[in-house]
Write an enzyme that holds these catalytic residues in place. Structure first.
Site, short mmCIF file in Angstrom:
data_model
loop_
_atom_site.label_atom_id
_atom_site.label_comp_id
_atom_site.label_asym_id
_atom_site.label_seq_id
_atom_site.Cartn_x
_atom_site.Cartn_y
_atom_site.Cartn_z
N ARG A 21 31.88 -75.96 -12.99
CA ARG A 21 33.09 -75.67 -13.78
C ARG A 21 34.10 -74.86 -12.99
O ARG A 21 35.30 -75.13 -13.04
CB ARG A 21 32.73 -74.94 -15.08
CG ARG A 21 31.93 -75.79 -16.05
CD ARG A 21 31.48 -75.00 -17.26
NE ARG A 21 30.64 -73.88 -16.83
CZ ARG A 21 30.54 -72.72 -17.47
NH1 ARG A 21 31.22 -72.51 -18.58
NH2 ARG A 21 29.76 -71.76 -17.01
N ASN A 40 30.44 -76.56 -20.25
CA ASN A 40 29.06 -77.05 -20.27
C ASN A 40 28.74 -77.59 -21.66
O ASN A 40 29.13 -77.00 -22.66
CB ASN A 40 28.07 -75.94 -19.93
CG ASN A 40 28.02 -75.61 -18.47
OD1 ASN A 40 28.44 -76.38 -17.63
ND2 ASN A 40 27.51 -74.43 -18.15
#
Length: 93
Positions: A21, A40
């Site tokens: 990320r 996530n």
């Protein structure tokens, strides 16, 4: 034609716990002009939502698929839509 679009991508593989990320956000900021997030998901995937020009969104998707990401990407599925314009930057969730 390079109108603004929204792409939602689900990235599967070994993409959690490897900085995926953070690097996705860094790439979106490097490309510039993109707004959205990387998050996530409970099933092990990472969801990436990006809004901006079609060219910039295509560049981010190419990076997601390109093998230069942390971890291991086994596949990316995307959906294209009209932008909602609700994001002020690119964040990690």
């Amino acid at each position: 034609m390079n109108e603004d679009v929204r792409v939602t991508a689900w990235v599967r593989g070994r993409v959690q716990g490897v900085g995926f990320r953070w690097f996705t956000r860094a790439e979106a900021l490097r490309i510039g002009g993109l707004h959205g997030f990387a998050s996530n998901r409970p099933d092990g995937r990472v969801q990436v939502v990006a809004e901006g020009s079609r060219t910039d969104c295509d560049r981010l998707l190419a990076w997601l698929r390109g093998g230069d990401t942390p971890g291991r990407v086994d596949g990316v599925t995307e959906i294209w839509e009209a932008p909602r314009r609700i994001y002020s930057g690119f964040e990690i969730r």
